[in-house]
Enzyme design. Sequence first.
Site, PDB file in Angstrom:
ATOM      1  N   GLY A  13       0.618  -1.150   0.034  1.00 47.26           N
ATOM      2  CA  GLY A  13      -0.089  -0.158  -0.144  1.00 47.26           C
ATOM      3  C   GLY A  13       0.872   1.149   0.103  1.00 47.26           C
ATOM      4  O   GLY A  13       0.520   2.137   0.380  1.00 47.26           O
ATOM      5  N   SER A  15       1.488   3.088  -2.526  1.00 47.88           N
ATOM      6  CA  SER A  15       1.222   3.922  -3.640  1.00 47.88           C
ATOM      7  C   SER A  15       0.595   5.256  -3.503  1.00 47.88           C
ATOM      8  O   SER A  15       0.379   6.212  -3.943  1.00 47.88           O
ATOM      9  CB  SER A  15       0.581   3.256  -4.747  1.00 47.88           C
ATOM     10  OG  SER A  15      -0.522   2.588  -4.119  1.00 47.88           O
ATOM     11  N   VAL A  62      -2.379  -8.109  -1.736  1.00 47.20           N
ATOM     12  CA  VAL A  62      -1.731  -8.947  -0.661  1.00 47.20           C
ATOM     13  C   VAL A  62      -2.526 -10.042  -0.055  1.00 47.20           C
ATOM     14  O   VAL A  62      -2.202 -10.948   0.555  1.00 47.20           O
ATOM     15  CB  VAL A  62      -1.230  -8.036   0.487  1.00 47.20           C
ATOM     16  CG1 VAL A  62      -0.249  -6.921   0.216  1.00 47.20           C
ATOM     17  CG2 VAL A  62      -2.591  -7.144   1.174  1.00 47.20           C
ATOM     18  N   ASN A  88       1.117  -2.244   5.413  1.00 46.04           N
ATOM     19  CA  ASN A  88       0.381  -1.227   5.459  1.00 46.04           C
ATOM     20  C   ASN A  88      -0.729  -0.992   4.639  1.00 46.04           C
ATOM     21  O   ASN A  88      -1.765  -0.391   5.239  1.00 46.04           O
ATOM     22  CB  ASN A  88       1.361  -0.055   4.969  1.00 46.04           C
ATOM     23  CG  ASN A  88       0.638   1.380   4.720  1.00 46.04           C
ATOM     24  OD1 ASN A  88       0.067   2.041   5.631  1.00 46.04           O
ATOM     25  ND2 ASN A  88       0.072   1.713   3.522  1.00 46.04           N
ATOM     26  N   SER A 140      -4.314   0.111  13.982  1.00 44.80           N
ATOM     27  CA  SER A 140      -5.149   1.336  14.271  1.00 44.80           C
ATOM     28  C   SER A 140      -5.335   1.378  15.684  1.00 44.80           C
ATOM     29  O   SER A 140      -5.804   0.421  16.174  1.00 44.80           O
ATOM     30  CB  SER A 140      -6.601   1.132  13.336  1.00 44.80           C
ATOM     31  OG  SER A 140      -7.353   2.357  13.459  1.00 44.80           O
ATOM     32  N   TYR A 153     -13.373  -4.061  10.384  1.00 44.09           N
ATOM     33  CA  TYR A 153     -11.929  -3.331  10.512  1.00 44.09           C
ATOM     34  C   TYR A 153     -11.218  -3.467  11.813  1.00 44.09           C
ATOM     35  O   TYR A 153     -10.249  -3.587  11.788  1.00 44.09           O
ATOM     36  CB  TYR A 153     -12.343  -1.872  10.014  1.00 44.09           C
ATOM     37  CG  TYR A 153     -11.035  -0.980  10.086  1.00 44.09           C
ATOM     38  CD1 TYR A 153     -10.208  -0.933   8.753  1.00 44.09           C
ATOM     39  CD2 TYR A 153     -10.779   0.174  10.942  1.00 44.09           C
ATOM     40  CE1 TYR A 153      -9.233  -0.305   8.747  1.00 44.09           C
ATOM     41  CE2 TYR A 153      -9.562   0.686  10.799  1.00 44.09           C
ATOM     42  CZ  TYR A 153      -8.883   0.714   9.810  1.00 44.09           C
ATOM     43  OH  TYR A 153      -7.667   1.419   9.667  1.00 44.09           O
ATOM     44  N   ALA A 155     -11.904  -5.636  14.183  1.00 43.53           N
ATOM     45  CA  ALA A 155     -11.354  -7.107  14.182  1.00 43.53           C
ATOM     46  C   ALA A 155     -10.096  -7.460  13.531  1.00 43.53           C
ATOM     47  O   ALA A 155      -9.048  -7.911  14.083  1.00 43.53           O
ATOM     48  CB  ALA A 155     -12.553  -7.964  13.928  1.00 43.53           C
ATOM     49  N   LYS A 157      -7.793  -5.017  12.837  1.00 43.36           N
ATOM     50  CA  LYS A 157      -6.543  -4.279  13.321  1.00 43.36           C
ATOM     51  C   LYS A 157      -6.320  -5.095  14.473  1.00 43.36           C
ATOM     52  O   LYS A 157      -5.218  -4.956  15.006  1.00 43.36           O
ATOM     53  CB  LYS A 157      -7.192  -2.860  13.482  1.00 43.36           C
ATOM     54  CG  LYS A 157      -7.263  -2.233  12.067  1.00 43.36           C
ATOM     55  CD  LYS A 157      -5.695  -2.250  11.098  1.00 43.36           C
ATOM     56  CE  LYS A 157      -6.029  -1.548   9.920  1.00 43.36           C
ATOM     57  NZ  LYS A 157      -4.867  -1.611   8.970  1.00 43.36           N
TER      58      LYS A 157
HETATM   59  P1  NAP Z   1      -5.337   4.623   1.699  1.00 43.18           P
HETATM   60  O1  NAP Z   1      -4.948   6.221   1.295  1.00 43.18           O
HETATM   61  O2  NAP Z   1      -6.641   4.288   1.193  1.00 43.18           O
HETATM   62  O3  NAP Z   1      -4.237   3.774   0.549  1.00 43.18           O
HETATM   63  C1  NAP Z   1      -4.267   2.454   0.844  1.00 43.18           C
HETATM   64  C2  NAP Z   1      -3.057   1.708   0.296  1.00 43.18           C
HETATM   65  O4  NAP Z   1      -3.302   0.216   0.222  1.00 43.18           O
HETATM   66  C3  NAP Z   1      -3.015   2.069  -1.331  1.00 43.18           C
HETATM   67  O5  NAP Z   1      -1.748   2.337  -1.695  1.00 43.18           O
HETATM   68  C4  NAP Z   1      -3.600   0.775  -1.791  1.00 43.18           C
HETATM   69  O6  NAP Z   1      -3.428   0.770  -3.375  1.00 43.18           O
HETATM   70  C5  NAP Z   1      -3.278  -0.215  -1.084  1.00 43.18           C
HETATM   71  N1  NAP Z   1      -4.182  -1.682  -1.046  1.00 43.18           N
HETATM   72  C6  NAP Z   1      -5.143  -1.734  -0.818  1.00 43.18           C
HETATM   73  N2  NAP Z   1      -5.847  -2.880  -0.754  1.00 43.18           N
HETATM   74  C7  NAP Z   1      -4.802  -3.533  -1.279  1.00 43.18           C
HETATM   75  C8  NAP Z   1      -4.551  -5.182  -1.563  1.00 43.18           C
HETATM   76  N3  NAP Z   1      -5.261  -5.891  -1.336  1.00 43.18           N
HETATM   77  N4  NAP Z   1      -3.137  -5.302  -1.797  1.00 43.18           N
HETATM   78  C9  NAP Z   1      -2.242  -4.436  -2.000  1.00 43.18           C
HETATM   79  N5  NAP Z   1      -2.456  -3.078  -1.658  1.00 43.18           N
HETATM   80  C10 NAP Z   1      -3.539  -2.894  -1.317  1.00 43.18           C
HETATM   81  O7  NAP Z   1      -5.036   4.364   3.211  1.00 43.18           O
HETATM   82  P2  NAP Z   1      -4.250   5.051   4.182  1.00 43.18           P
HETATM   83  O8  NAP Z   1      -5.158   6.039   5.041  1.00 43.18           O
HETATM   84  O9  NAP Z   1      -3.027   5.608   3.577  1.00 43.18           O
HETATM   85  O10 NAP Z   1      -3.983   3.643   5.372  1.00 43.18           O
HETATM   86  C11 NAP Z   1      -2.970   2.775   5.205  1.00 43.18           C
HETATM   87  C12 NAP Z   1      -2.848   1.997   6.301  1.00 43.18           C
HETATM   88  O11 NAP Z   1      -3.096   2.697   7.695  1.00 43.18           O
HETATM   89  C13 NAP Z   1      -4.255   1.204   6.477  1.00 43.18           C
HETATM   90  O12 NAP Z   1      -3.847  -0.017   6.834  1.00 43.18           O
HETATM   91  C14 NAP Z   1      -5.141   1.542   7.242  1.00 43.18           C
HETATM   92  O13 NAP Z   1      -5.986   0.601   7.705  1.00 43.18           O
HETATM   93  C15 NAP Z   1      -4.173   2.375   8.286  1.00 43.18           C
HETATM   94  N6  NAP Z   1      -4.936   3.258   9.008  1.00 43.18           N
HETATM   95  C16 NAP Z   1      -5.204   4.463   8.358  1.00 43.18           C
HETATM   96  C17 NAP Z   1      -5.765   5.434   9.348  1.00 43.18           C
HETATM   97  C18 NAP Z   1      -6.411   6.639   8.775  1.00 43.18           C
HETATM   98  O14 NAP Z   1      -6.977   7.609   9.449  1.00 43.18           O
HETATM   99  N7  NAP Z   1      -6.029   6.967   7.419  1.00 43.18           N
HETATM  100  C19 NAP Z   1      -5.934   5.143  10.676  1.00 43.18           C
HETATM  101  C20 NAP Z   1      -5.430   4.147  11.170  1.00 43.18           C
HETATM  102  C21 NAP Z   1      -5.072   3.222  10.471  1.00 43.18           C
HETATM  103  P3  NAP Z   1      -4.300   0.132  -4.500  1.00 43.18           P
HETATM  104  O15 NAP Z   1      -5.661   0.761  -4.429  1.00 43.18           O
HETATM  105  O16 NAP Z   1      -3.743   0.478  -5.620  1.00 43.18           O
HETATM  106  O17 NAP Z   1      -4.267  -1.390  -4.090  1.00 43.18           O
END
Ligand code: NAP
Length: 245
Positions: A13, A15, A62, A88, A140, A153, A155, A157
Amino acid sequence: MDEQGSSVALVTGGSRGIGLAVAHALAEVGWRVAVIGRDHARAVDAAQSLPGEGHIGLACDVADAGQAAATVAAVESELGQIDVLVNNAGITRDNILLRLKDEDWDEVIATNLKGAFNMTKAVTRSMMKARSGSIINITSVVGIIGNAGQANYAASKAGLIGLTKSVAKELASRGVRCNAVAPGFISTDMTAELGADAVERLQSAIPLGRLGEPADIAGLVRFLAGDEARYITGQVIAVDGGMVM
Ligand code: NAP
């Protein structure tokens, strides 16, 4: 570190959002980074946007064990030994329990939890052989305190925290560390759909008074990746502006 002299990190993730900030933070200090996402073009663009040289972008879901293993093999053959894995990649499919569809449960668990298992399993043999490595799982605060409307979600995490501690215990004697970082609410595509009201409500629950930025998470991930964190394993560290304490 491999024979080319710079350490190699694989960021799932990588990208967009937090993953892209992590990839930047590592590249800035000379790491070579493999950026993984489902969308090939986006992963390649992200890799090309990083400072320094030797980065690659690869498409991989993944949640698919075969793709995870093949991707790790491809990164090892192109960049050498993987020193750091950042699990991630994550998705949300939010709904209240009574409306939560089986497929929304399955998809979230498959990506957020099984995805981390698939990638960890794929890098473990070579990390054990090298007797070094750092695995960082992005969980998270929701995995710690739960959240109405996010049973799937939360569960996934919480499961990631159990995976982190088990892997840490299992691999410590082989010189491999495993830690989890628990972000609070961070401004990314994932949280972009929140309305102004929700953002205001959230902000008032955050002692530091603002949503986090991806770079706020990346600094800790870079620290946990490196040698300065050599005596830290099995920990879950929140980066949340003080939301959960
Ligand atoms: P995001 O902006 O939605 O980005 C998600 C990334 O994961 C993208 O690069 C996406 O690329 C990739 N991805 C999704 N499903 C995938 C798969 N099956 N295989 C490979 N790549 C995959 O999310 P983010 O907010 O940066 O979150 C990143 C991490 O932090 C996540 O695990 C999220 O649960 C955690 N988190 C985020 C927050 C928040 O407030 N943003 C809070 C707590 C935890 P593609 O779409 O090209 O696959």
